[in-house]
Scaffold this motif. Sequence first.
Motif, mmCIF file in Angstrom:
data_model
loop_
_atom_site.group_PDB
_atom_site.id
_atom_site.type_symbol
_atom_site.label_atom_id
_atom_site.label_comp_id
_atom_site.label_asym_id
_atom_site.label_seq_id
_atom_site.Cartn_x
_atom_site.Cartn_y
_atom_site.Cartn_z
ATOM 1 N N PRO A 271 0.800 -1.150 -0.065
ATOM 2 C CA PRO A 271 0.093 -0.019 0.017
ATOM 3 C C PRO A 271 0.882 1.117 0.116
ATOM 4 N N LEU A 272 0.188 2.431 -0.132
ATOM 5 C CA LEU A 272 0.977 3.723 -0.174
ATOM 6 C C LEU A 272 1.785 4.038 1.020
ATOM 7 N N VAL A 273 2.378 3.455 1.481
ATOM 8 C CA VAL A 273 2.927 3.623 3.087
ATOM 9 C C VAL A 273 3.814 4.981 2.846
ATOM 10 N N ASN A 274 3.889 5.757 3.969
ATOM 11 C CA ASN A 274 4.687 6.749 3.887
ATOM 12 C C ASN A 274 6.218 6.736 4.129
ATOM 13 N N ILE A 275 7.109 7.039 3.006
ATOM 14 C CA ILE A 275 8.354 7.045 3.051
ATOM 15 C C ILE A 275 8.913 8.443 3.249
ATOM 16 N N PHE A 276 9.809 8.789 4.142
ATOM 17 C CA PHE A 276 10.176 9.955 4.287
ATOM 18 C C PHE A 276 11.989 9.835 3.900
ATOM 19 N N LEU A 277 11.978 10.572 3.003
ATOM 20 C CA LEU A 277 13.743 10.658 2.578
ATOM 21 C C LEU A 277 14.318 11.714 3.540
ATOM 22 N N ASP A 278 14.860 11.597 4.456
ATOM 23 C CA ASP A 278 15.434 12.507 5.411
ATOM 24 C C ASP A 278 16.847 12.874 5.107
ATOM 25 N N ALA A 279 17.151 13.241 4.076
ATOM 26 C CA ALA A 279 18.561 13.489 3.392
ATOM 27 C C ALA A 279 18.359 14.486 2.347
ATOM 28 N N PRO A 280 18.706 15.737 2.715
ATOM 29 C CA PRO A 280 18.438 16.935 1.435
ATOM 30 C C PRO A 280 19.636 16.359 0.537
ATOM 31 N N LEU A 281 20.656 15.983 0.928
ATOM 32 C CA LEU A 281 21.747 15.542 -0.065
ATOM 33 C C LEU A 281 21.203 14.578 -1.021
ATOM 34 N N ASN A 294 16.678 6.940 -16.382
ATOM 35 C CA ASN A 294 15.692 7.206 -16.927
ATOM 36 C C ASN A 294 14.384 7.607 -16.166
ATOM 37 N N ASN A 295 14.207 6.923 -14.954
ATOM 38 C CA ASN A 295 13.120 6.976 -14.240
ATOM 39 C C ASN A 295 13.394 7.775 -12.920
ATOM 40 N N GLY A 296 14.564 8.536 -12.722
ATOM 41 C CA GLY A 296 14.630 9.584 -11.644
ATOM 42 C C GLY A 296 13.412 10.476 -11.539
ATOM 43 N N ALA A 297 13.033 11.067 -12.491
ATOM 44 C CA ALA A 297 12.032 12.076 -12.364
ATOM 45 C C ALA A 297 10.804 11.595 -11.457
ATOM 46 N N ASP A 298 10.444 10.416 -11.523
ATOM 47 C CA ASP A 298 9.249 9.740 -11.036
ATOM 48 C C ASP A 298 9.253 9.742 -9.643
ATOM 49 N N LEU A 299 10.481 9.624 -9.175
ATOM 50 C CA LEU A 299 10.902 9.593 -7.718
ATOM 51 C C LEU A 299 10.386 10.894 -7.045
ATOM 52 N N LEU A 300 10.331 12.104 -7.811
ATOM 53 C CA LEU A 300 10.030 13.254 -7.092
ATOM 54 C C LEU A 300 8.515 13.728 -7.120
ATOM 55 N N LYS A 301 7.708 12.764 -7.935
ATOM 56 C CA LYS A 301 6.344 13.030 -7.994
ATOM 57 C C LYS A 301 5.222 12.289 -7.196
ATOM 58 N N ARG A 302 5.845 11.392 -6.054
ATOM 59 C CA ARG A 302 4.924 10.511 -5.418
ATOM 60 C C ARG A 302 4.287 11.100 -4.322
ATOM 61 N N ALA A 303 3.106 11.507 -4.091
ATOM 62 C CA ALA A 303 2.547 12.067 -2.861
ATOM 63 C C ALA A 303 3.083 11.268 -1.601
ATOM 64 N N ASN A 304 3.325 10.059 -1.376
ATOM 65 C CA ASN A 304 3.664 9.350 -0.199
ATOM 66 C C ASN A 304 5.224 9.366 -0.213
ATOM 67 N N ILE A 305 6.120 9.855 -1.075
ATOM 68 C CA ILE A 305 7.600 9.939 -0.799
ATOM 69 C C ILE A 305 7.930 11.235 -0.615
ATOM 70 N N ARG A 306 8.076 11.526 0.811
ATOM 71 C CA ARG A 306 7.999 12.726 1.183
ATOM 72 C C ARG A 306 9.720 13.378 1.334
ATOM 73 N N PHE A 307 10.250 14.166 0.966
ATOM 74 C CA PHE A 307 11.690 14.830 1.056
ATOM 75 C C PHE A 307 11.592 15.927 2.207
ATOM 76 N N THR A 308 12.377 15.616 3.286
ATOM 77 C CA THR A 308 12.367 16.625 4.266
ATOM 78 C C THR A 308 13.450 17.427 3.917
ATOM 79 N N GLN A 309 13.412 18.787 4.444
ATOM 80 C CA GLN A 309 14.570 19.675 4.073
ATOM 81 C C GLN A 309 15.245 20.243 5.563
ATOM 82 N N SER A 310 14.545 20.541 6.079
ATOM 83 C CA SER A 310 14.829 21.381 7.610
ATOM 84 C C SER A 310 15.022 20.699 8.715
ATOM 85 N N VAL A 311 16.034 21.042 9.642
ATOM 86 C CA VAL A 311 16.235 20.381 10.575
ATOM 87 C C VAL A 311 14.885 19.985 11.471
#
Length: 522
Positions: A271-281, A294-311
């Motif tokens: 299922p669409l579990v929450n994935i947090f990429l806690d790595a700005p780098l 080829n498929n790198g762009a798709d990683l940035l468009k998933r609602a359940n894959i969240r990129f954290t930025q700030s501390v």
Amino acid sequence: MAETTIIKFHGAAGTVTGSCFEISGAGKTILVDCGLFQGTRSLERLNYESLPFDPGAIDAVILTHAHLDHSGRLPCLYTNGCRAKTFCTAPTADILRPLLLDSAKLQAASAERRNRRADRAGLAPFVPLYSGPDVTKLIQNITTADYCEQVDLGNGVSFRLWNARHIVGSASVEINIAGQRLMISGDVGSGTAIQCAGLEMGGYDHIICETTYGGRDREDRLISDRREALAQYVEDTLKAGGNLLIPAFAVERTQVILEDFVALFDAGRLPLVNIFLDAPLAQKITLAMLKYRNNGADLLKRANIRFTQSVAESKKLNHITGAVIIAGSGMCEGGRIRHHLIRNLPKRKSRVLFTGFQVAGTLGSVLTGGATLVRISGNDVIVNADIAILDGYSNHADRKELAQWLADHSPVSGSIFLVHGEQQGLHILADDLVATKRYNDPIIPSLGQQWQLSPGGPALLQVAARSDVDQLVAAEDWTSRLAALRASVQQKVRALPSDQDRDKMLKALERALESYQHEKLQ
């Protein structure tokens, strides 16, 4: 009289990390890689020693790929007088800027944190290796080279990059110098070595070959099997009500793990579990790699894959359960994963899933080795969480594949040097090569050694290794043993039935220390 060439081993000799080889001949000096040492505190301290060569005398720097154990000290060259160009592939150049800027930022934060610690009171301040402006100096001196292109350095010296299939942009380096043909493997990936059209692959005077997995034969694992194993780890951990922590390298490993998650979601396996990429780098690296994956762009468009930025965003994850948290670094030696380990290791419902090689002496190696208490950023942390390893993500050739890589590059008329390995793997692969009777006896060089290379003949040792080399390449140093002893004492003291018993044990320890100090003074 035939010309000779000199090779000096400044890193990755008898140990996995700190790649740095100096090659001199025909009036030219070439440096291949200048990476960070990772592992025990004794080994890491080498990063802060003065460079064991004159950066101003280097005529060319060649970088095999972007991983920090190959690239992490490059800015130090230019702060110490280097004027040479650094050559690498275009993908490596694109990755290098965000990678090293992040490294500088982490070093500054680490230095500030260490200098605030109570146990460092009275010690000399901890100083970062380099800063952002130092990285910029390096970037301004980068020149890209294509695979198979011959680059002329003058005096009849040239080099060519071959695709090493390790990570995007990774290369092996062929150097033609003083009438000799040398091959430096860099890190080698799985599969058959890639041929440059119309060019001879074999027939080298000397080869310097990595052995990270020189003592291991991995079972072949289909991508579908790897993804199924990942899905089961997620299901089991989230069902228990814990978090799944995945320490991951920012370059390529994180992207492959995310691609596996996307495939599992799209197939309905998870299922669409929450994935947090806690790595700005890792997000910056993903952006830099879009044109190469080829498929790198798709990683940035998933609602359940969240990129954290700030501390602040990262700290909010302290209050979340039932999530997947991916953070660097892959061996837990820095980055935000340490913050999450402090909070999740004591929880029996959580799990830490390792997906890559753990260098001896790193926190990742200590955890996968079964430690029940670890020290992280000055904190003693109990390990109750499950520690698991998922094979199938490694980008390193294993024992059989390294032997095949060397066979593909045969004949070798001179010496094979085995580097980038821990002692067991180095000697296992060396024994395998001796058994084939196809090569001169392999050489396992040590830090600080200098060897003379001649066309068609075995290398000759000219300068001995550092006097402290045995301590440096040991799987444990005194700091590791101190941490283990501290953990053992705490556990045994706490396990005693009463405070009176605990007091007796502590007094006995104090007497033993006093007795030892008294003996040393006699």
